[in-house]
Design an enzyme around this catalytic site. Structure first.
Site, PDB file in Angstrom:
ATOM      1  N   ASP A   4     -11.230  -8.254 -16.136  1.00 25.30           N
ATOM      2  CA  ASP A   4     -11.537  -7.841 -14.775  1.00 25.30           C
ATOM      3  C   ASP A   4     -13.024  -8.055 -14.515  1.00 25.30           C
ATOM      4  O   ASP A   4     -13.882  -7.719 -15.350  1.00 25.30           O
ATOM      5  CB  ASP A   4     -11.178  -6.359 -14.620  1.00 25.30           C
TER       6      ASP A   4
ATOM      7  N   GLU B  95     -11.988 -13.008 -14.200  1.00 22.32           N
ATOM      8  CA  GLU B  95     -12.514 -13.169 -12.849  1.00 22.32           C
ATOM      9  C   GLU B  95     -14.006 -13.503 -12.930  1.00 22.32           C
ATOM     10  O   GLU B  95     -14.819 -12.647 -13.288  1.00 22.32           O
ATOM     11  CB  GLU B  95     -12.328 -11.876 -12.056  1.00 22.32           C
TER      12      GLU B  95
END
Length: 903
Positions: free
Chosen positions: A509, A546
């Site tokens: 993340d 990400e």
């Protein structure tokens, strides 16, 4: 998140500029140094902020206000705290360390290590004070400047991350932290270099822990009977957030097990045979495909089964062991079609879900009784949300313990065993397991109830802004993996998940908030794991994340980030938003959700939204979107050369994406393609907003397949949100992180619908879109024909993708040689149609409503036919696609992707 952070805005944190904060000079006595009122007014003094940074044992970096000429600088420390500024003077008892300004400021090496401090002045500590540095770090610290006449000109608190790393990290990064076990004894260890005292509460006793002064690690060793006992640390430490010495009773950041609701840690040995399910030590995994070939289904554990009537363990890890459930049957179908990984949304210990089922709230309404466009459902769901069983889980409390709410009993080690059984079951179904990990922030910081790291070493594990406050650009309290011990925690935690839980991959993340060096250190540590030594082959563990670039660390402001452009060539993929936005249209935060794209009718099937512009503007934007998708189909290669829609010969890196290069990958595998994920609207919901309102359910289903094909048929890895092949809807919710089972649950049986029309989505993140959503939700949802037909067509594409060698190209050179867009930039290029030649294949993506002919001169005289998988597959419409060899013309029905093969 997909394009910018979830349940948080994409806004970056603006750093507070504290250059005007007046520097203080600390006094050693309780008698205040008096400063003239005028001087105080001109230069505020604030010791509750930390604008100075102690970066190594010899150097303080600071931007004190006022003239340095004749000024005296010092660093004061007070073991018991109590230093305050009142009436322009410093009050409180403190010891003094002398500071000498360094001409020229920080060294080149220091500026390279701390680029965000390059404009700071540097101050050296007196070498004679070195033996007091460790002691000073255990109390309140204040940096001061006095003018030549003794006026206190500046005073501020001090950040200590750098000096702590300089003093302790060499030894501490090699220390074993948390519980460890040897014959006849159990040891617990915690890194707390600034603590004044640490003790251990275990088994009804309080045990004094011993500090190692070279590492800052505190340890306590006890009998074997400590194993399995609950424990917590009692840490006496200076806490800048409350400006006093506190005594914190806190769980272990290296916990391996927890009691329910994370009240206490458990001293659990994960190597204990009693925690191993039958067959665990001999678990056979599906073959690991190269990262560039990974096909991933993104899945939330609770969504998977909570409304599956055929599952005996709804909402739990064990749901994946119910082989005959509808959900597991569907996952096995996808695995047979070519899906290789299931990516599980966060499954570590989550800070925002009550773990005991009897303490979880449920909506107190008959949700199914309301109209499909009613406000009632969201109102009822939202009232229960703070205490219900649902959250996406991006709220880490303990990084290396499975979440308790997904276990049959959250108290103890059942969660460990059941997580392992879940991995076993997925592997046994032909799917490797990816875990979504969130090391970029914590659920809380400071003295908050759910703060852990910041209660043990205040101000170290969290990333601090220029004034010493915690950065929150991720949504929550950012962590600082650029600091050695936070970086170590990331690596140690992931190695534990890989070894002890046999997780096959990790998705980071907000990976761009990590240093590239930290992610590469993870890769190195995993690569060192071997089947013989560790029971797993670490080189086969998949990594991606990400790579968004935003916040206080944007543009490598503090370190080289793990962003899209920086990770190219590492073999660690980053999500690519380029083709995603082109396929869907617009961006995730458009004021008008009707902005169209390639797969939602831009120019070729316009809706009524004025945001799309004139027909000429739509055509121009569509052709540019087609260029973005072409780059995406190459694997987002920076160096791939082709003719763009204007006829120019360009590289992928020269195609514009909102001011950034569209192509950034060095090789296939650097960029991960996707059309939707858990963030933002599902693909079905995005198309619901963007396709003309009169579009039939059948045509919506066809556009869904076409959109999914842009990822599935690209070079490099691809991801799809679970249920997208079943037209999954969240009733137009763009941010369902806390929207409960009602809006999030997967529906494996088409007779239960696809989730559309379950009421207006929750107001908190969607109310501004209600005027657009209400008339759509009142329309009919798709039926079984559309739902099952979409899945069948998508599975056909997966079968082609997983079996055709053309989709497994290993290098940029191979892609350049094999892949072309023969009509791009010519008069024959059709808005809404992309034709790609790829080795023995020709792929035509026809997003227009009409049948289209694509004449490819290089194919003229060569025999092609519809790919056998599609010719005998589940999509009846594509079977009418045809090829005429004499002219090299491929004819493809409207809203259809067709794959032709030579021979």
């Amino acid at each position: 998140m997909t394009g910018s952070p979830r349940r948080r805005t994409a806004a970056t944190v603006a750093l507070a500029l504290l250059a005007t904060a007046a520097p203080l000079t600390l006094t050693a006595s309780a008698t205040p140094l008096v400063a003239p009122a005028a001087a105080v007014a001109a230069a505020p003094l604030d010791v509750t902020k930390s604008a100075a940074q102690w970066i190594d044992r010899d150097t303080l970096a600071w931007k004190p206000a006022g003239s340095a000429e004749g000024a005296v600088h010092a660093l004061r420390y007070a073991p018991d705290g109590g230093l305050t500024v009142k009436d322009g003077a410093l009050h409180g008892e403190a010891e003094r360390l002398s500071l000498t300004p360094v001409e020229g400021g920080l060294t080149d090496a220091q500026r390279a290590k701390y680029p965000h401090l390059k404009g700071y002045a540097a101050f050296h500590l007196d070498p004679r004070d070195r033996d007091r540095v460790r002691e000073a770090l255990t109390g309140q610290l204040v940096a001061t400047r006095h003018t030549a006449d003794g006026t206190l000109a500046a005073a501020t608190g001090v950040q200590t991350q750098g000096v702590l790393d300089d003093l302790y990290s060499d030894r501490a990064t090699r220390a074993a932290l948390g519980p460890s076990f040897a014959p006849g004894r159990t040891t617990l260890a915690v890194w707390a270099p600034t603590a004044q005292r640490v003790s251990l509460e275990i088994g009804g006793r309080t045990v004094t822990m011993r500090r190692d002064h070279t590492s800052g690690v505190w340890t306590a060793t006890g009998p074997a009977s400590w194993a399995g006992k609950s424990y917590r640390y009692v840490v006496q430490v200076w806490a800048p957030s409350v400006q006093k010495v506190v005594t914190n009773k806190v769980t272990d950041p290296y916990s391996t097990a927890l009691t329910a609701d994370s009240r206490r840690s458990l001293a659990v040995d994960l190597d204990d045979p009693k925690l191993a399910p039958k067959g665990w030590s001999t678990l056979r995994k599906p073959a690991a495909a190269p990262a560039r070939e990974a096909q991933i289904q993104e899945l939330h554990i609770r969504d998977f089964s909570v409304e599956d009537r055929t599952n005996e363990h709804p909402g739990e890890y064990l749901a994946f062991t119910d082989e005959d459930s509808d959900g597991m049957r569907h996952l096995r179908e996808l695995a047979r079609s070519g899906t290789s990984y299931v990516h599980l949304l966060p499954a570590f210990d989550i800070g925002t879900i009550p773990e005991r089922k009897d303490q979880q709230a449920s909506p107190d309404c008959d949700l199914g009784s309301y109209a499909p466009d009613s406000e009632a459902q969201q109102d009822c769901v939202s009232k229960a949300a703070p205490k219900d069983a649902y959250n996406w889980g991006y709220d880490p409390l303990h990084y290396t313990v499975p979440e308790g709410s997904y276990a049959s009993d959250p108290d103890g080690t059942r969660r460990t065993v059941e997580f392992r059984r879940m991995v076993q079951a997925l592997n046994g179904s032909g799917l490797r397991t990816v875990m979504d990990v969130v090391y970029n922030h914590t659920v809380a910081s400071g003295q908050a109830d759910k703060s852990v790291l910041d209660k043990i070493v205040p101000g170290y594990y969290q990333r601090l802004l220029e004034d010493g406050t915690v950065a929150t650009s991720t949504c929550c309290a950012n962590t600082a993996p650029e600091n050695a011990m936070m970086g170590k925690l990331v690596v140690d935690s992931l190695v534990t998940w890989a070894k002890q839980y046999k997780v096959d991959g990790f998705r980071f993340d907000l990976m761009g908030h990590h240093p590239k060096a930290n992610i590469l250190a993870v890769r190195k540590a995993l690569d060192a794991l071997t089947p013989e030594k560790d029971g797993v082959d670490g080189k086969k563990i998949l990594l991606y994340g990400e790579g968004w670039n935003f916040g206080e660390i944007a543009d490598d402001a503090r370190f080289e980030q793990a962003t899209q452009k920086n990770m190219a060539g590492t073999g660690i993929a980053t999500f690519s938003d380029r083709a995603r936005d082109a396929v869907r249209g617009g961006g995730p935060f458009d004021e008008d959700p009707g902005v169209q794209g390639f797969a939602s009718g831009l120019f070729t099937d316009p809706n009524s939204s004025k945001a799309n512009g004139t027909p000429a503007e739509q055509k121009a934007r569509l052709l540019h979107y087609q260029d973005l998708i072409k780059v995406g189909l190459t694997g987002n290669l920076a160096g791939y050369t082709f003719k763009d829609s204007s006829g120019r010969t360009v590289k992928g890196s020269e195609v514009d994406y909102n001011g950034a290069p569209a192509g950034y990958a060095a090789d296939p595998g650097d960029a991960l393609a996707y059309a939707d994920a858990h963030d933002n609207e599902t693909l079905y919901d995005a198309l619901a907003f963007k396709l003309p309102a009169t579009t039939s359910p059948a045509d919506r289903a066809r556009m869904q397949v076409l959109a999914m094909a842009t990822a599935a048929l690209s070079q490099g890895p691809a991801l799809s949100q679970a249920g997208t092949d079943l037209l999954r809807s969240k009733s137009l919710d763009r941010n369902s992180y806390d929207s409960g089972d009602w809006f999030n649950a997967l529906h494996w049986d088409c007779r239960d619908g696809n989730g559309f029309g379950r009421g207006l989505p929750p107001a908190a993140d969607n109310k501004d879109k209600w005027p657009y959503a209400r008339p759509l939700l009142a329309r009919a949802a798709p039926g079984c024909e559309e739902i099952n037909g979409t899945s069948a067509a998508y599975q056909d594409l997966l079968k082609i993708r997983s079996t055709a060698p053309e989709f497994k190209l290993a290098t940029a050179q191979e892609v350049q040689k094999a892949l072309a867009f023969p009509l791009s930039g010519t008069a024959a290029e059709t808005p809404g149609v992309i034709t790609m030649t790829l080795g023995d294949l020709v792929v035509v993506l026809n997003a227009t409503p009409q049948e289209q002919q694509q004449r490819v001169e290089s194919a003229q005289g060569t025999s092609y036919g519809l790919h056998p998988v599609q010719a005998s597959g589940g999509d009846e419409t594509v079977k009418s696609a045809r090829y005429e060899a004499s002219s090299g013309t491929f004819t493809v029905p409207g809203r259809t992707v067709a794959v032709f093969t030579r021979g």
